[in-house]
Design a protein around this motif. Structure first.
Motif, PDB file in Angstrom:
ATOM      1  N   TRP A   1      -4.461   4.711   0.941  1.00 37.84           N
ATOM      2  CA  TRP A   1      -5.243   4.198   0.892  1.00 37.84           C
ATOM      3  C   TRP A   1      -5.159   3.481  -0.808  1.00 37.84           C
ATOM      4  CZ3 TRP A   1      -3.922   8.739   1.476  1.00 37.84           C
ATOM      5  CH2 TRP A   1      -4.285   8.981   2.482  1.00 37.84           C
TER       6      TRP A   1
ATOM      7  N   ILE B   1      -7.639  -1.378   9.266  1.00 37.11           N
ATOM      8  CA  ILE B   1      -7.820  -2.489   9.442  1.00 37.11           C
ATOM      9  C   ILE B   1      -7.094  -3.502   9.574  1.00 37.11           C
ATOM     10  CG2 ILE B   1      -9.151  -4.698   7.883  1.00 37.11           C
ATOM     11  CD1 ILE B   1      -9.951  -2.095   5.489  1.00 37.11           C
TER      12      ILE B   1
ATOM     13  N   THR C   1       0.846  -1.099   0.173  1.00 39.25           N
ATOM     14  CA  THR C   1      -0.024  -0.006  -0.094  1.00 39.25           C
ATOM     15  C   THR C   1       0.706   1.171   0.107  1.00 39.25           C
ATOM     16  OG1 THR C   1      -1.514  -0.821   1.552  1.00 39.25           O
ATOM     17  CG2 THR C   1      -1.718   1.065   1.059  1.00 39.25           C
TER      18      THR C   1
ATOM     19  N   SER D   1     -13.308   1.684   7.164  1.00 38.65           N
ATOM     20  CA  SER D   1     -12.005   0.494   7.328  1.00 38.65           C
ATOM     21  C   SER D   1     -11.926   0.338   8.940  1.00 38.65           C
ATOM     22  CB  SER D   1     -10.649   1.414   6.851  1.00 38.65           C
ATOM     23  OG  SER D   1     -10.967   1.611   5.337  1.00 38.65           O
TER      24      SER D   1
ATOM     25  N   LEU E   1     -10.317   1.966   0.750  1.00 31.32           N
ATOM     26  CA  LEU E   1     -10.146   1.732   2.215  1.00 31.32           C
ATOM     27  C   LEU E   1      -8.462   2.010   2.593  1.00 31.32           C
ATOM     28  CD1 LEU E   1     -11.720  -1.872   1.137  1.00 31.32           C
ATOM     29  CD2 LEU E   1     -12.167  -0.138   2.499  1.00 31.32           C
ATOM     30  N   GLN E   2      -8.672   1.841   3.551  1.00 34.77           N
ATOM     31  CA  GLN E   2      -7.059   2.112   4.406  1.00 34.77           C
ATOM     32  C   GLN E   2      -6.762   1.346   5.075  1.00 34.77           C
ATOM     33  OE1 GLN E   2      -7.165   5.840   6.887  1.00 34.77           O
ATOM     34  NE2 GLN E   2      -5.545   4.974   7.560  1.00 34.77           N
ATOM     35  N   PRO E   3      -6.215  -0.234   4.647  1.00 34.82           N
ATOM     36  CA  PRO E   3      -5.621  -0.749   4.682  1.00 34.82           C
ATOM     37  C   PRO E   3      -4.938  -0.648   6.553  1.00 34.82           C
ATOM     38  CG  PRO E   3      -4.914  -0.998   2.705  1.00 34.82           C
ATOM     39  CD  PRO E   3      -5.354   0.061   3.005  1.00 34.82           C
TER      40      PRO E   3
END
Length: 392
Positions: free
Chosen positions: A180, A193, A167, A348, A188-190
């Motif tokens: 993102w 998560i 990422t 996320s 999405l913001q890994p």
């Protein structure tokens, strides 16, 4: 003289606080009510009342939840002609995963109230609700992971660190930051998560592969750069090192601190995004309903950690790491242009919060019929074995 709307809202906040506080803390509520009434300026009185409500709400909810989840003593059938004998109460051992799920649902609901009052697009509300349903489903899947899969946690952490590094190198870029990824038209913001679930898995079961994964995660936070999650990672790893002192946790903690330092020396030029960032720092400037919803929803996120710390000493490291990660994320959202977890728009953090609940131990009935939390590892349920990060 008729009280103005701000004075009435301040009085309402005081009544809410007094209704939530347990009997042992009612003196605090009465003192805040009298202090609020003594402030001549209505706006200042409202700010004081809302600030007091937001500050005391986590402990009040934790105490109330402890009462709600406490088991009642069970009577023994009386012998003919003899007295009724009450057994000792069962130890208070709630399923904190279920409590966390309720807190997540409550925080999402309050976040939806905040978004609606502040004029967010309708699809924002639907996306947050959808993320909640997906997160609950994933948490259920983690509970049915076979034992063979649970032994792959170290490899899963390395793979997750690889995803975070990818990422930082290949992800969507904005303002010089690459945090993102695009998936199905959504951003999405890994790190929100993966970092919480990785950290909690490492806290419960540190090892060489897990250490490599945490070092990789720290490097990814430095590359992206992401100060908020780097701070959450560093503080969480410090908790892990304090809870399980050793070479592996020490190395991971050092890597987390270096990653945080690297993010601090790089400029962070990202502007605030409406309905995502700066929600808590502006809560008192928002309409009172929106401000109360934002503060209350954020406070709910820390309730499982508070109750777990008080009621389950055998696993305090897990609850401390959970509180460190999400408390730091909330603080970062207050101080800078970072996403407000769960309450603000964005799925996320909702997914990350629910997945991190899988690290919580589950009470299991013992042979005597009582609930136990600190059982022998050989007798533990799947939830008490190393966290099945692979499915996450």
């Amino acid at each position: 003289m008729t009280a103005g709307p701000q004075r009435r809202l301040a009085a309402l906040a005081c009544r809410i606080l007094e209704s939530v506080l347990p009997a042992s803390q009612q003196a605090w509520g009465q003192a805040i009510r009298h202090e609020t009434a003594a402030i001549p300026d209505d706006a200042l009185a409202l700010r004081f009342a809302l600030g007091s409500l937001g500050g005391l709400l986590p402990q009040a909810l934790a105490a109330r939840a402890a009462e709600w989840f406490r088991a009642d003593p069970e009577p023994i059938a009386p012998t003919p002609g003899g007295p009724i004998i009450m057994t000792d109460p069962k130890p208070f051992t709630p399923d904190l995963r279920k409590l966390g799920m309720l807190c997540a649902a409550g925080a999402v609901a309050l976040g939806i109230v905040h978004l609606a009052v502040t004029g967010a697009p309708l699809r924002y509300l639907g996306l947050n609700l959808g993320a909640l349903l997906i997160g609950l489903s994933l948490l259920g899947l983690l509970g049915s992971t076979p034992p063979a899969m649970r032994r792959l946690d170290g490899l899963a952490m390395v793979a997750a660190a690889g995803a975070l590094l990818a990422t930082g190198v290949l992800g969507e870029t904005a303002g010089g930051a690459a945090r993102w990824v695009r998936w199905g038209g959504l951003s999405l913001q890994p790190s929100l998560i993966l970092v919480p679930v990785m950290l909690l898995a490492f806290t419960r079961q540190p090892g060489r592969l897990g250490t490599a994964g945490m070092i990789g995660a720290g490097l990814a936070m430095a590359i992206q750069p992401d100060r908020a999650m780097a701070a959450a990672l560093a503080l969480g790893l410090a908790v892990a090192a304090a809870w399980r002192p050793g070479r592996q946790t020490g190395l991971a903690c050092a890597a987390g601190i270096l990653a945080l330092g690297a993010t601090l020396i790089r400029a962070d030029r990202l502007p605030a995004v409406p309905h995502v960032d700066r929600i808590l720092s502006t809560a008192l400037d928002l309409p009172p309903l929106a401000g109360l919803a934002a503060l209350g929803g954020s406070a709910l996120l820390l309730v499982p950690a508070i109750i777990g710390w008080r009621r389950d000493p055998a696993h305090r490291g897990t609850y401390a790491a959970f509180g460190a990660v999400w408390g730091t994320a909330i603080a970062a959202a207050t101080l800078g242009n970072y996403p407000t977890p769960v309450v603000g728009y964005g799925g996320s953090a909702i997914l990350g919060y629910l997945l991190s609940l899988a690290a919580f131990p589950r009470p299991t009935p013992s042979a005597a019929g009582h609930d136990t939390l600190g059982q022998d590892p050989a007798e533990a349920t799947p939830f008490d074995q190393p966290l099945p990060l692979g499915l996450a």
